[in-house]
Design an enzyme around this catalytic site. Structure first.
Site, PDB file in Angstrom:
ATOM      1  CG  ASN A  39      -1.815  -1.110   1.077  1.00  0.00           C
ATOM      2  OD1 ASN A  39      -2.316  -1.647   0.223  1.00  0.00           O
ATOM      3  ND2 ASN A  39      -2.384  -1.488   2.274  1.00  0.00           N
ATOM      4  CG  ASP A  60      -2.661   3.289   2.584  1.00  0.00           C
ATOM      5  OD1 ASP A  60      -1.765   3.099   3.701  1.00  0.00           O
ATOM      6  OD2 ASP A  60      -3.392   2.371   2.497  1.00  0.00           O
ATOM      7  CG  HIS A  90       4.222  -1.574  -4.515  1.00  0.00           C
ATOM      8  ND1 HIS A  90       3.066  -2.164  -4.488  1.00  0.00           N
ATOM      9  CD2 HIS A  90       5.275  -2.289  -4.872  1.00  0.00           C
ATOM     10  CE1 HIS A  90       3.292  -3.315  -4.964  1.00  0.00           C
ATOM     11  NE2 HIS A  90       4.558  -3.617  -5.246  1.00  0.00           N
ATOM     12  CB  CYS A 144      12.098  19.549 -11.262  1.00  0.00           C
ATOM     13  SG  CYS A 144      13.794  19.479 -10.582  1.00  0.00           S
ATOM     14  CB  CYS A 158      16.077  19.367 -14.674  1.00  0.00           C
ATOM     15  SG  CYS A 158      15.021  18.098 -13.948  1.00  0.00           S
ATOM     16  CB  THR A 170      -2.307  -8.912  -0.729  1.00  0.00           C
ATOM     17  OG1 THR A 170      -1.714  -8.920  -2.168  1.00  0.00           O
ATOM     18  CG2 THR A 170      -2.043 -10.076  -0.305  1.00  0.00           C
ATOM     19  CB  SER A 171      -5.017  -9.691  -5.606  1.00  0.00           C
ATOM     20  OG  SER A 171      -3.978  -8.950  -6.121  1.00  0.00           O
ATOM     21  CG  ASN A 189      -7.330 -11.967   0.661  1.00  0.00           C
ATOM     22  OD1 ASN A 189      -6.941 -10.816   0.895  1.00  0.00           O
ATOM     23  ND2 ASN A 189      -7.219 -12.217  -0.880  1.00  0.00           N
ATOM     24  NE  ARG A 190     -14.964  -8.093   1.983  1.00  0.00           N
ATOM     25  CZ  ARG A 190     -16.122  -8.352   2.825  1.00  0.00           C
ATOM     26  NH1 ARG A 190     -16.492  -9.710   2.772  1.00  0.00           N
ATOM     27  NH2 ARG A 190     -16.559  -7.798   3.700  1.00  0.00           N
TER      28      ARG A 190
END
EC number: 2.3.1.286
Length: 373
Positions: free
Chosen positions: A125, A127, A144, A176, A179, A217-218, A241-242
């Site tokens: 995640n 977040d 990530h 930026c 640059c 998670t998948s 998980n579901r």
């Protein structure tokens, strides 16, 4: 039902493949090296959409951009060509720090840390809710990235995250000052390398883990999905998980013992719709190279961790060489509710409730919890 029923005469590494059995295993074995793997399902209760849910997921809402593939929205190629697409998505998600509260899952991970049982928390995640719950940076791998910092994608000059937030919310693409390159929050796009901390966890933490808990998670994004494949083959692996995920990676207690793991089955599993972030074949415009056509510095990592790798599925065959013992368990349903149950069985329910009250955490059942990231 709190777990998967056992097949007749089949032993389980937990003793009893239930939430109660998991808690008993942790206490009696005094498990101190728990590896927790977290996906988007852990944050949906906070009000953050996942990626792949058919109606409410982020990818489902990208049709208006007419993309060839929804993952293109998170590629450097499109960011350079049409940065307004990513910034529009980022503005809608608003994942900059302080806008969402941790859920029961995040606070439970913090409690594992406080109890001295957390080896590492690896999250897909972006977040930042694990950090918001107080998980130590030393024990946290944001595989990530996150919205906690920003930098130029060309010269990598750091950029004020506060300014990035204000500009994004006003409809401006941050540039930026050094640059003129496009600025983005430090989230890992398809085609970018994962942080070194992830590979440290892959090579050093996973092999010494005593228990793996996989939440929401998948198991479709690589190389993150490789983590459960490289833990010791004797330790339990718990999926909350579901829906069942992972294909042939797991063998749960109610799976038939006579399942055949041959080349055809492995091929079917490997051809599932997996995504790779380090680097991404879909993000590259020339096969065998990076975005600009140069040779990928992480080609060996890619070969071992993309959806074409057999590493995760080959381990499944080892189970059937020893079919009398099962180590995997699947707790189907809302991961928030399963975590609350586990906390109760560990004697941590009151501590968890206190943390959630103190922080103003999202209620465990605030929103239907997704099964993937």
């Amino acid at each position: 039902m709190t777990g998967s029923p056992r097949a007749p005469h089949q032993e389980h590494a937990l003793g009893e493949p239930t939430v109660e059995g998991l808690a008993r295993y942790i206490r009696e074995k005094d498990v101190r090296r728990i590896l927790v793997l977290v996906g988007a399902g852990a944050s949906v209760a906070a009000g953050i959409p996942d990626f792949r849910s058919s109606d409410t997921g982020i990818y489902a809402k990208l049709g208006k951009y007419n993309l060839d593939d929804p993952t293109d929205a998170f590629s450097l190629t499109l960011l350079r060509e049409k940065p307004e697409i990513f910034y529009s998505i980022a503005r809608e998600l608003n994942l900059w720090p302080g806008h969402f509260q941790p859920t029961a899952v995040h606070h439970f991970i913090r409690l594992l840390q406080d109890e001295g049982r957390l080896l590492r928390c690896c999250t897909q995640n972006i977040d930042g809710l694990e950090k918001a719950a107080g998980v130590s940076p030393e024990l946290l791998v944001e595989a990530h990235g996150s919205f906690a910092a920003a930098a130029c994608i060309e010269c990598h000059t750091p950029f004020s995250i506060e300014q990035n937030y204000l500009e994004a919310m006003s409809g401006t693409v941050s540039r930026c000052s050094t640059c003129g390159g496009i600025v983005k929050p430090n989230v890992v796009f398809f085609g970018e390398n994962l942080p070194d901390a992830f590979f440290d966890a892959l090579h050093h933490d996973a092999p010494i883990a005593e228990l793996v808990i996989i939440i929401g998670t998948s198991m479709q994004v690589h190389p993150f999905a490789l983590l459960p494949c490289v833990v010791p083959k004797s330790i339990p692996r718990v999926l909350m998980n579901r829906e069942r995920v992972g294909g042939l990676l797991f063998r749960f207690p109610d799976d038939p013992l006579d399942t055949i793991h041959d080349d055809a089955v492995a091929k079917e599993g490997r051809s599932s719709s997996s995504q790779s972030r380090s680097p991404s074949a879909s993000a590259r415009r020339e096969e065998g190279g990076t975005e600009d056509g140069s040779s990928s510095p992480n080609e060996e990592v890619e070969d071992a961790s993309t959806s074409s790798s057999s590493d995760g599925y080959g381990q499944y065959g080892d189970y059937y060489a020893h079919p009398d013992v099962c180590r995997d368990v699947f707790f189907r349903g809302d991961c928030q509710e399963n975590v609350l149950k586990l906390a109760e069985c560990l004697g941590l329910r009151e501590a968890l409730a206190k943390r959630m009250r103190f922080s103003g955490a999202a209620p465990a059942t605030a929103r239907k919890t997704s099964n993937e990231t």
